[in-house]
Design a protein around this motif. Structure first.
Motif, mmCIF file in Angstrom:
data_model
loop_
_atom_site.group_PDB
_atom_site.id
_atom_site.type_symbol
_atom_site.label_atom_id
_atom_site.label_comp_id
_atom_site.label_asym_id
_atom_site.label_seq_id
_atom_site.Cartn_x
_atom_site.Cartn_y
_atom_site.Cartn_z
ATOM 1 N N SER A 1 0.843 -1.189 0.000
ATOM 2 C CA SER A 1 0.000 0.000 0.000
ATOM 3 C C SER A 1 0.882 1.243 0.000
ATOM 4 O O SER A 1 2.093 1.177 0.250
ATOM 5 C CB SER A 1 -0.908 0.002 1.226
ATOM 6 O OG SER A 1 -0.129 -0.020 2.420
ATOM 7 N N ALA A 2 0.286 2.392 -0.277
ATOM 8 C CA ALA A 2 1.052 3.633 -0.372
ATOM 9 C C ALA A 2 1.777 3.959 0.927
ATOM 10 O O ALA A 2 2.882 4.511 0.912
ATOM 11 C CB ALA A 2 0.120 4.777 -0.764
ATOM 12 N N ASP A 3 1.171 3.615 2.065
ATOM 13 C CA ASP A 3 1.811 3.914 3.352
ATOM 14 C C ASP A 3 2.780 2.827 3.793
ATOM 15 O O ASP A 3 3.421 2.943 4.839
ATOM 16 C CB ASP A 3 0.764 4.164 4.442
ATOM 17 C CG ASP A 3 -0.142 2.958 4.698
ATOM 18 O OD1 ASP A 3 0.091 1.878 4.111
ATOM 19 O OD2 ASP A 3 -1.102 3.113 5.482
ATOM 20 N N GLY A 4 2.909 1.763 3.006
ATOM 21 C CA GLY A 4 3.855 0.691 3.314
ATOM 22 C C GLY A 4 3.435 -0.223 4.435
ATOM 23 O O GLY A 4 4.213 -1.096 4.846
ATOM 24 N N LEU A 5 2.195 -0.089 4.922
ATOM 25 C CA LEU A 5 1.755 -0.873 6.080
ATOM 26 C C LEU A 5 1.001 -2.144 5.702
ATOM 27 O O LEU A 5 0.762 -2.994 6.569
ATOM 28 C CB LEU A 5 0.877 -0.008 6.995
ATOM 29 C CG LEU A 5 1.590 1.154 7.684
ATOM 30 C CD1 LEU A 5 0.585 2.011 8.458
ATOM 31 C CD2 LEU A 5 2.673 0.627 8.624
ATOM 32 N N THR A 6 0.624 -2.288 4.442
ATOM 33 C CA THR A 6 -0.138 -3.467 4.007
ATOM 34 C C THR A 6 0.479 -4.029 2.730
ATOM 35 O O THR A 6 0.739 -3.284 1.776
ATOM 36 C CB THR A 6 -1.612 -3.105 3.750
ATOM 37 O OG1 THR A 6 -2.184 -2.548 4.934
ATOM 38 C CG2 THR A 6 -2.408 -4.350 3.356
ATOM 39 N N TRP A 7 0.726 -5.332 2.737
ATOM 40 C CA TRP A 7 1.243 -6.026 1.564
ATOM 41 C C TRP A 7 0.247 -7.122 1.188
ATOM 42 O O TRP A 7 -0.208 -7.872 2.057
ATOM 43 C CB TRP A 7 2.601 -6.657 1.859
ATOM 44 C CG TRP A 7 3.708 -5.663 2.013
ATOM 45 C CD1 TRP A 7 3.926 -4.836 3.080
ATOM 46 C CD2 TRP A 7 4.746 -5.383 1.075
ATOM 47 N NE1 TRP A 7 5.040 -4.065 2.869
ATOM 48 C CE2 TRP A 7 5.572 -4.382 1.649
ATOM 49 C CE3 TRP A 7 5.076 -5.889 -0.177
ATOM 50 C CZ2 TRP A 7 6.694 -3.882 0.992
ATOM 51 C CZ3 TRP A 7 6.202 -5.392 -0.828
ATOM 52 C CH2 TRP A 7 6.993 -4.396 -0.246
ATOM 53 N N THR A 8 -0.072 -7.213 -0.095
ATOM 54 C CA THR A 8 -1.067 -8.180 -0.554
ATOM 55 C C THR A 8 -0.452 -9.106 -1.608
ATOM 56 O O THR A 8 0.213 -8.642 -2.536
ATOM 57 C CB THR A 8 -2.290 -7.465 -1.153
ATOM 58 O OG1 THR A 8 -2.845 -6.577 -0.176
ATOM 59 C CG2 THR A 8 -3.356 -8.475 -1.574
ATOM 60 N N ALA A 9 -0.710 -10.404 -1.421
ATOM 61 C CA ALA A 9 -0.214 -11.408 -2.365
ATOM 62 C C ALA A 9 -1.374 -12.250 -2.870
ATOM 63 O O ALA A 9 -2.223 -12.687 -2.079
ATOM 64 C CB ALA A 9 0.824 -12.301 -1.700
ATOM 65 N N LYS A 10 -1.420 -12.459 -4.176
ATOM 66 C CA LYS A 10 -2.394 -13.355 -4.804
ATOM 67 C C LYS A 10 -1.696 -14.660 -5.163
ATOM 68 O O LYS A 10 -0.640 -14.651 -5.800
ATOM 69 C CB LYS A 10 -2.964 -12.712 -6.071
ATOM 70 C CG LYS A 10 -3.941 -11.587 -5.812
ATOM 71 C CD LYS A 10 -5.303 -12.137 -5.371
ATOM 72 C CE LYS A 10 -6.339 -11.041 -5.305
ATOM 73 N NZ LYS A 10 -7.661 -11.591 -4.900
#
Length: 523
Positions: free
Chosen positions: A82-91
């Motif tokens: 995410s833009a704030d670097g606090l959330t990473w998402t993997a598919k």
């Protein structure tokens, strides 16, 4: 006497190597036998097996190519922040199955990472995931990581192998049968493991990418360098890792090749920060200044290495400061010791207020390279008037005696300076068990720089912070980092598919020249 014995051994290896017959045409499925210097404690990624990938048995969400660029593995594309670097998402990639036929699910990924952070689990890599606050699966193919603070290199930690959640139902992870008989999604499966002897891997014919051409891989575990060299010379192995001087005996030998790979793997003298003699930063600078690193590279490493001053290697080029170094100057080192009050007596030994300048040096007994480095350091320190006896021991005793002795340790990786330096030198890890801050080092400037570099998403700001870290460490070193090794291997010249990769410290069963073994084939 030690030199004479060394020449006798090298001569014996040359003769033994020359006696190995050339092989005829290969018959049956391709197989390889590798002499490895390290045996894993277990095969469970949760407990710390192969956290940087190349595990052979498991896949991570991401992998690395020959240039260390992250590539999708179990994730269908690289995880996004995410833009704030606090959330990473993997598919997740569709259609992936574990070797027992169970489909891969996002819940398996969640279970893997949550277990690493579980305080009831004895994971040796939990500190790597300090930034991770929560991991969840909104559906079967999506994994979301939520961080406590922005952590720029978080994607580098997603090489960790994923395990099947159901394999641990009703099991204590620390003692589960899985730890020695695992189920993974990787290109190989474990066919047999005789601890203290060997492990046999079989190709996973249903691997989601491609079944390996080499169908059987046997790792034979021999910690003693000389024994491994002798067995390679007798024709028992197709490949092995050797110290540079032993590897050179195969140069220009028909049927063999020497492979020398660059690495961020350092060897360094961990200097106890609480010992009366070494608690003064001026003494630690003197020790660093009085060590002839280039002589070690020329003799002990046969030229296969680079001098080290911090754990950030030259292969981390964006972050490495070439000015952060210790130039060898024995006269300057002696003057610094004088300034610190450790003065030479009539016997040529230094003392202060009646207390001798003494720094015992430990090394693991079966590691001939660390032994030679320890002896070289001991010799350099003795020339300064420091009593530096060298002693063979075990890693366990090196940890137990970390407050009272120096020790030759190893570590390092080429992925990010945070993973190379943070847990090794930040004061928050001083006194914690395991291989973190083994010297009990504390420096507020180093802490501030490492924290700033860890949490800042701006690359220019990170670069400045790592520059500040290296300057602060050189002024107050908690170690005498000695060399970055080139890893050297001897191989039967019958394989194609080898690719050079800058290697981390770990080069036993994982990484090493066989990091991409699943893509090799027989000539």
């Amino acid at each position: 006497m030690r030199t004479v014995v060394g020449f006798v051994l090298l001569g014996a290896l040359v003769m033994a190597g020359c006696s190995v017959p050339q092989e005829g045409p290969a018959s049956g499925p391709p197989s390889i036998v590798i002499g490895a210097g390290q045996e894993p404690d277990n095969l469970n990624p949760i407990l710390g097996y192969a956290p940087d990938g190349a595990s052979k048995i498991f896949d991570g969400l991401v992998d690395r190519d020959a240039k260390l660029k992250l590539t999708p593995a179990l994730a269908e594309k690289l995880p996004e922040a995410s833009a704030d670097g606090l959330t990473w998402t993997a598919k997740l990639r569709r259609g992936v199955k574990f070797s027992d036929g169970t489909p891969l699910s996002a819940q398996d990924v969640v279970f893997t990472y949550k277990s690493v952070l579980d305080p009831k689990v004895n994971s040796t890599i939990a500190s790597r995931y300090d930034p991770l606050a929560q991991v969840e699966a909104p559906d079967d193919s999506t994994v979301v990581f939520k961080l406590k603070y922005p952590y720029s290199p978080f994607d580098q930690t997603l090489t960790l192998g994923v395990v099947p959640r159901k394999a641990f139902d009703g099991q204590d992870i620390n003692a589960a049968p899985f730890n020695t008989a695992p189920i993974g999604t990787g290109p190989y499966t474990v066919n047999q493991w005789r601890k203290g002897d060997r492990m046999v891997l079989k190709a996973n014919e249903g691997h989601w990418n491609k079944a390996p051409a080499i169908k059987t891989v046997t790792f034979v575990y021999i910690t003693d360098d000389n024994a491994r060299a002798t067995r390679m010379a007798s024709g028992e192995f197709d490949a092995t890792v050797l110290p540079p001087r032993l590897a050179q005996t195969y140069r220009d030998k028909s049927g063999y090749r020497i492979v020398q790979n660059p690495s961020a793997d350092y060897r360094g003298l961990g200097i106890p920060s609480e010992l009366p003699f070494t608690k003064d930063p001026k003494v630690r600078v003197a020790i660093n200044t009085g060590i002839n690193r280039q002589a070690m590279i020329d003799t002990v490493l046969a030229g296969a290495g680079k001098p080290a001053a911090t754990p950030i290697s030259p292969y981390l080029a964006e972050w490495y400061d070439p000015a952060a170094k210790f130039d060898f100057d024995a006269q300057k080192a002696g003057a610094l010791l004088d300034e610190a009050g450790w003065r030479l007596g009539p016997d040529g030994k230094r003392a202060k207020d009646g207390q001798p300048a003494r720094l015992p040096i430990l090394y693991p007994a079966e590691d001939s390279l660390r032994k030679d480095l320890a002896l070289a350091v001991g010799s350099d320190l003795a020339k300064l008037g420091i009593d530096a006896p060298v002693e063979a021991t075990t890693f366990e005793l090196m940890l137990q005696r970390q407050k009272e002795t120096a020790a030759v340790w190893g570590g390092g990786d080429p992925y990010d300076p945070d993973t190379a330096a943070y847990t090794l030198l930040h004061s928050r890890y001083s006194g914690q068990p395991g291989y973190v801050n083994m010297t009990l080092y504390k420096n507020s400037q180093v802490d501030t720089a490492l924290d700033e570099a860890r949490k800042n998403l701006d690359r220019a700001a990170r670069k400045q912070a790592y520059g500040d870290f290296q300057k602060a460490f050189i002024a107050d070193p908690g170690w005498a980092f000695l060399v970055f090794l080139d890893h050297t291997y001897v191989m039967r010249d019958k394989w194609t598919g080898l690719e050079e990769q800058v290697e981390p410290h770990d080069h036993g069963m994982v990484h090493a020249v066989w990091w991409n073994l699943e893509h090799w084939s027989q000539k």
